[in-house]
Design a protein around this motif. Structure first.
Motif, mmCIF file in Angstrom:
data_model
loop_
_atom_site.group_PDB
_atom_site.id
_atom_site.type_symbol
_atom_site.label_atom_id
_atom_site.label_comp_id
_atom_site.label_asym_id
_atom_site.label_seq_id
_atom_site.Cartn_x
_atom_site.Cartn_y
_atom_site.Cartn_z
ATOM 1 N N PHE A 167 -2.350 -8.650 -2.128
ATOM 2 C CA PHE A 167 -2.232 -7.285 -1.617
ATOM 3 C C PHE A 167 -2.155 -6.275 -2.754
ATOM 4 C CE2 PHE A 167 -0.711 -8.631 2.721
ATOM 5 C CZ PHE A 167 -1.657 -7.880 3.399
ATOM 6 N N LYS A 168 -2.266 -6.778 -4.001
ATOM 7 C CA LYS A 168 -1.883 -5.922 -5.129
ATOM 8 C C LYS A 168 -2.763 -4.692 -5.287
ATOM 9 C CE LYS A 168 -4.259 -8.240 -8.964
ATOM 10 N NZ LYS A 168 -4.121 -9.251 -9.966
ATOM 11 N N TRP A 169 -4.040 -4.795 -4.901
ATOM 12 C CA TRP A 169 -4.940 -3.642 -5.042
ATOM 13 C C TRP A 169 -4.480 -2.501 -4.131
ATOM 14 C CZ3 TRP A 169 -6.663 -4.839 -9.312
ATOM 15 C CH2 TRP A 169 -7.158 -6.115 -9.603
ATOM 16 N N TYR A 170 -3.984 -2.917 -2.920
ATOM 17 C CA TYR A 170 -3.463 -1.894 -2.013
ATOM 18 C C TYR A 170 -2.228 -1.242 -2.618
ATOM 19 C CZ TYR A 170 -6.724 -3.393 1.545
ATOM 20 O OH TYR A 170 -7.861 -3.649 2.220
ATOM 21 N N GLY A 171 -1.421 -2.092 -3.246
ATOM 22 C CA GLY A 171 -0.216 -1.584 -3.887
ATOM 23 C C GLY A 171 -0.563 -0.585 -4.979
ATOM 24 N N ARG A 172 -1.559 -0.952 -5.758
ATOM 25 C CA ARG A 172 -1.949 -0.082 -6.856
ATOM 26 C C ARG A 172 -2.508 1.241 -6.318
ATOM 27 N NH1 ARG A 172 -4.978 -3.101 -11.714
ATOM 28 N NH2 ARG A 172 -3.280 -4.602 -11.640
ATOM 29 N N LEU A 173 -3.242 1.114 -5.244
ATOM 30 C CA LEU A 173 -3.859 2.277 -4.609
ATOM 31 C C LEU A 173 -2.802 3.314 -4.268
ATOM 32 C CD1 LEU A 173 -6.766 2.792 -3.741
ATOM 33 C CD2 LEU A 173 -6.127 2.030 -1.463
ATOM 34 N N PHE A 174 -1.691 2.812 -3.681
ATOM 35 C CA PHE A 174 -0.680 3.765 -3.220
ATOM 36 C C PHE A 174 0.179 4.317 -4.352
ATOM 37 C CE2 PHE A 174 -1.436 1.306 0.766
ATOM 38 C CZ PHE A 174 -2.159 2.318 1.368
ATOM 39 N N HIS A 175 -0.064 3.783 -5.556
ATOM 40 C CA HIS A 175 0.664 4.365 -6.679
ATOM 41 C C HIS A 175 -0.226 5.189 -7.595
ATOM 42 C CE1 HIS A 175 3.617 1.288 -5.419
ATOM 43 N NE2 HIS A 175 4.423 2.332 -5.663
ATOM 44 N N ASP A 176 -1.503 5.259 -7.230
ATOM 45 C CA ASP A 176 -2.460 6.048 -8.006
ATOM 46 C C ASP A 176 -2.335 7.505 -7.587
ATOM 47 O OD1 ASP A 176 -4.658 7.325 -9.057
ATOM 48 O OD2 ASP A 176 -5.962 5.582 -8.819
ATOM 49 N N THR A 177 -1.554 8.292 -8.334
ATOM 50 C CA THR A 177 -1.272 9.666 -7.891
ATOM 51 C C THR A 177 -2.532 10.532 -7.826
ATOM 52 O OG1 THR A 177 -0.576 10.013 -10.152
ATOM 53 C CG2 THR A 177 1.164 9.935 -8.487
ATOM 54 N N GLU A 178 -3.424 10.322 -8.760
ATOM 55 C CA GLU A 178 -4.659 11.108 -8.737
ATOM 56 C C GLU A 178 -5.415 10.884 -7.436
ATOM 57 O OE1 GLU A 178 -7.496 10.983 -11.933
ATOM 58 O OE2 GLU A 178 -5.841 10.972 -13.379
ATOM 59 N N LEU A 179 -5.477 9.629 -7.061
ATOM 60 C CA LEU A 179 -6.174 9.272 -5.831
ATOM 61 C C LEU A 179 -5.471 9.886 -4.614
ATOM 62 C CD1 LEU A 179 -8.653 7.616 -5.262
ATOM 63 C CD2 LEU A 179 -7.182 5.707 -4.665
ATOM 64 N N LEU A 180 -4.139 9.812 -4.635
ATOM 65 C CA LEU A 180 -3.390 10.368 -3.506
ATOM 66 C C LEU A 180 -3.584 11.878 -3.432
ATOM 67 C CD1 LEU A 180 -0.112 8.255 -3.592
ATOM 68 C CD2 LEU A 180 -2.088 8.061 -2.057
ATOM 69 N N TRP A 181 -3.670 12.508 -4.595
ATOM 70 C CA TRP A 181 -3.942 13.945 -4.613
ATOM 71 C C TRP A 181 -5.293 14.260 -3.979
ATOM 72 C CZ3 TRP A 181 -1.501 18.107 -4.406
ATOM 73 C CH2 TRP A 181 -0.271 18.278 -5.064
ATOM 74 N N ALA A 182 -6.289 13.441 -4.386
ATOM 75 C CA ALA A 182 -7.633 13.637 -3.833
ATOM 76 C C ALA A 182 -7.605 13.476 -2.321
ATOM 77 C CB ALA A 182 -8.611 12.654 -4.453
ATOM 78 N N LEU A 183 -6.861 12.461 -1.861
ATOM 79 C CA LEU A 183 -6.748 12.235 -0.420
ATOM 80 C C LEU A 183 -6.134 13.460 0.256
ATOM 81 C CD1 LEU A 183 -6.943 10.274 1.962
ATOM 82 C CD2 LEU A 183 -4.621 9.540 1.455
ATOM 83 N N ALA A 184 -5.048 13.974 -0.350
ATOM 84 C CA ALA A 184 -4.389 15.146 0.231
ATOM 85 C C ALA A 184 -5.349 16.334 0.292
ATOM 86 C CB ALA A 184 -3.147 15.505 -0.578
ATOM 87 N N THR A 185 -6.092 16.545 -0.802
ATOM 88 C CA THR A 185 -7.043 17.649 -0.827
ATOM 89 C C THR A 185 -8.076 17.486 0.279
ATOM 90 O OG1 THR A 185 -6.799 17.712 -3.217
ATOM 91 C CG2 THR A 185 -8.681 18.896 -2.279
#
Ligand SMILES: Nc1ncnc2c1ncn2[C@@H]1O[C@H](COP(=O)(O)OP(=O)(O)OP(=O)(O)O)[C@@H](O)[C@H]1O
Ligand SMILES: [Mg+2]
Lengths: 262, 386
Positions: A43-61
């Motif tokens: 599951f580690k890729w999912y874990g990493r995904l949710f800690h990638d702040t840049e990615l989360l920012w992009a999602l929020a945008t």
């Protein structure tokens, strides 16, 4: 045709459609950096995904953008559809109806270039809001398409005439009859507009200002280093999101029909 | 604007005649190039049951839509209770419509559908409830308040549409083929109920139907329309007994239309030669005598023609003709006998007999006697007929 042959054909048809997605799903759980060999479940890729702040920012945008675009497109779409459906014979109606559909026909790259040069010529700085306006524009035909069909159906059912006959002014008729009955189509149109905005790449690529990074743009930049398992995991998340939206859309359309009075 | 009984009474002109509730004056309406109505006039009296009948496409719905305000006339005016309403929006007119498709609001239950016009007028909750209950009782819908339209039968939806229009107590109700979607038995039932309700409430009805029997049983007056023009306007009996044109004679009931020549006419009777064969004197009913020695058309109702095997030895045989049977159709409660009136006659002529004549032993080619009374020869206006 032979039943069996048909069944086999069906299996291959769906495999062709969904095999790539299945591969993606599988490798998002693959315990390896490279996408070629299966090295066990993780599951580690999912874990990493949710800690990638840049990615989360992009999602929020992307989410904010899609919400804004859907809201604007729905409001404008409702007004335009109302005019197109209600006043069947105003001058140039066909022309306007065609005009609203134009963004569907124009290649997106042309739209992107056009918008960019417009903003540049008009000296409008590229911000989140110019991007939102651009997304509303490309999403508008979808919301008009869904809402207009419903309003035409409403008109044929004479319900609005019945309301006015019973003393309701145009405005009251709109509030008490048109809006409640057109609501599912407005919602469906908004969902479509949301999706169109959320997944848009080309237009965004042209008119996104500096610092405005949407999800598709972010994925694109991540891809420069090849398809990583994080991207697979992200794609799976988006897939689940899209499937949910599709289900909601389906529900909101099929739930209420005008059958009873048609 | 709702009229109280006193106001309605006050509308009666001082000289005793009733001022019309609705007056259509010289209205013209066209859709694109097609003229649907031109210079059309009609008035409706308070509490009257007026029916518009006519073939499909003759403009019945258009007339109702003009009255309701959904269409604007090209020229002409419409007055409601003496007030010019031509330019008023539908919601400013004291008129409600029962649509053929019912147009019930699917998102409201029966109660809210019926309460619609009351809520819009801002009536208090208590009087809303009172008047909805009243309308539902009148249309025998009590107990169905919480049903949605899609949980109702066709007949019930029809009643809800009626109750919804009645709850607002309009002075005029428009009904466009309201019973068109119901089966025959239910339709007959509803006809009586509608007529009852109309009489009880004293609301004027303008009713559209293409069923001439429905028109005859329910109406105070009937307007027979043809291509946007009034062919004849009158009480049902008058229209049946004195059709003015062959169109009316054929549309309101059945008719054998024959050609005749006027030999002579006096104030009381006209001497005719029907189809160059039969001499007869018929009562002078007016219109046709305007054409002395000219060609006229007369109508004989099939139900007024008797068929005999032997020459009847009546004291007053009326008009008798020896005719040949072409066909005999048994309908159960009656039978139709198609006859060849004369050797060279090409016009269809038939008789409607209440019981099978001669116990049904009528074979094509057989010679029989056809008999009808001079009073039953209806003189039609001398209009060209094809
Ligand atoms: N909105 C419209 N646009 C164009 N033509 C119309 C329109 N409404 C009615 N017409 C035409 O006007 C004529 C009269 O139509 P109308 O609906 O009044 O007929 P009707 O007597 O009610 O017929 P039916 O018995 O079939 O209901 C028809 O020839 C019809 O084609
Ligand atoms: Mg009609």
């Amino acid at each position: 045709m032979n039943r069996r042959a048909l069944g086999i054909y069906g299996v291959f048809f769906y495999l062709f459609l969904y095999f790539p997605l299945l591969i993606m799903l599988a490798f998002s759980f693959n315990n390896a950096r490279r996408n070629v060999v299966w090295r066990g479940f993780t599951f580690k890729w999912y874990g990493r995904l949710f800690h990638d702040t840049e990615l989360l920012w992009a999602l929020a945008t992307s989410l904010k953008l899609a919400l804004a675009a859907a809201a604007v497109a729905s409001l404008l779409g409702l007004l335009a559809s109302y005019a197109l459906a209600r006043h069947r014979r105003f001058r140039g109606r066909g022309f306007y109806a065609g005009l609203f559909n134009l963004p569907l026909m124009i290649p997106e790259i042309v739209m992107g270039v056009g918008l960019l040069s417009f903003f540049a010529k008009a000296r409008i700085p590229l911000t989140f809001w110019t991007l939102a306006a651009s997304h509303a524009l490309i999403a508008l035909p979808y919301s008009i398409g869904t809402i207009r069909g419903r309003l035409l159906l409403l008109k044929d059912s004479r319900l609005e005439e019945a309301a006015m006959d019973l003393g309701a002014t145009e405005w009251v008729t709109f509030l008490k009859v048109t809006l409640p009955l057109a609501w599912p189509s407005i919602l469906a149109g908004a969902l479509l507009a949301f999706t169109v905005s959320f997944e848009d790449f080309v237009t965004t690529f042209f008119v996104a200002g500096v610092g405005v990074v949407t999800m598709p743009i972010k994925i694109y930049s991540m891809m420069k280093f090849g398809v990583t398992p994080e991207i697979n995991a992200l794609a799976v998340c988006l897939l689940i999101f899209a499937a949910t939206a599709l289900g909601l859309n389906h529900l909101s359309i099929s739930n209420k029909t005008l059958d009873s009075e048609a | 604007m709702t009229l109280t009984t006193e106001e309605k009474a006050a509308l009666k002109a001082p000289w005793g005649t009733v001022a019309p509730l609705l007056e259509i004056r010289g209205i013209s309406k066209s859709f694109g190039r097609a003229d649907v109505l031109s210079d059309f006039s009609l008035s409706v009296n308070p509490a009257e049951f007026l029916t518009l009948v006519g073939p499909s496409g003759c403009g019945k719905t258009t007339i109702l839509r003009l009255i309701a305000g959904f269409e604007k006339p090209r020229s002409g005016r419409i007055f409601l209770a003496g007030r010019d309403v031509t330019d008023l929006a539908p919601y400013r007119r004291d008129i409600h419509t029962v649509f053929q498709s019912y147009a019930l609001f699917p998102h409201y239950d029966v109660f809210e559908n019926v309460a619609f016009s009351l809520r819009i007028r801002g009536l208090e909750e208590e009087s809303v409830r009172e008047r909805v209950a009243e309308a539902l009782a009148l249309t025998k819908l009590a107990g169905l308040e919480r049903r949605k339209p899609d949980q109702l039968s066709g007949g019930q939806m029809q009643r809800v549409a009626l109750a919804r229009s009645l709850a607002g107590r309009p002075s005029l109700l428009l009904l466009d083929e309201p019973l068109g979607a119901l089966d025959l038995k239910l339709r007959r039932e509803m006809q009586l109920e509608l007529k009852n309700i109309q009489r009880r409430l004293g609301i004027a009805f303008v009713y559209v139907t293409h069923d001439q029997e429905e028109a005859t049983t329910m109406s105070d007056r009937i307007v027979v329309l043809n291509r946007g023009r009034i062919e004849q306007l009158g009480e049902p009996r008058e229209i049946y007994e004195k059709p003015r044109t062959s169109f009316v004679a054929n549309f309101m009931g059945a008719a054998n239309v024959l050609e005749a020549r006027v030999l002579s006419s006096s104030a009381s009777s006209v001497e005719l030669k029907i189809e160059d064969e039969i001499d007869c004197a018929v009562p002078n009913s007016g219109p046709a005598s305007a054409a002395p020695s000219g060609r006229v058309y007369v109508a004989v109702r099939p139900e007024r023609v008797a068929v005999h095997a032997q020459r009847p030895d009546d004291q007053a045989p009326g008009i008798l003709a020896r005719v040949q049977v072409k066909e005999h159709v048994f309908l159960g409660h009656s039978s139709q006998v198609y006859l060849k009136l004369f050797e060279k006659s090409r016009r269809p002529f038939w008789a409607l007999c209440r019981s099978a004549p001669m116990n049904g032993a009528l074979a094509p080619g057989q010679w029989v006697w056809a008999q009808f009374r001079p009073e039953d020869v209806l003189m039609l206006e001398p209009v060209e007929r094809t």
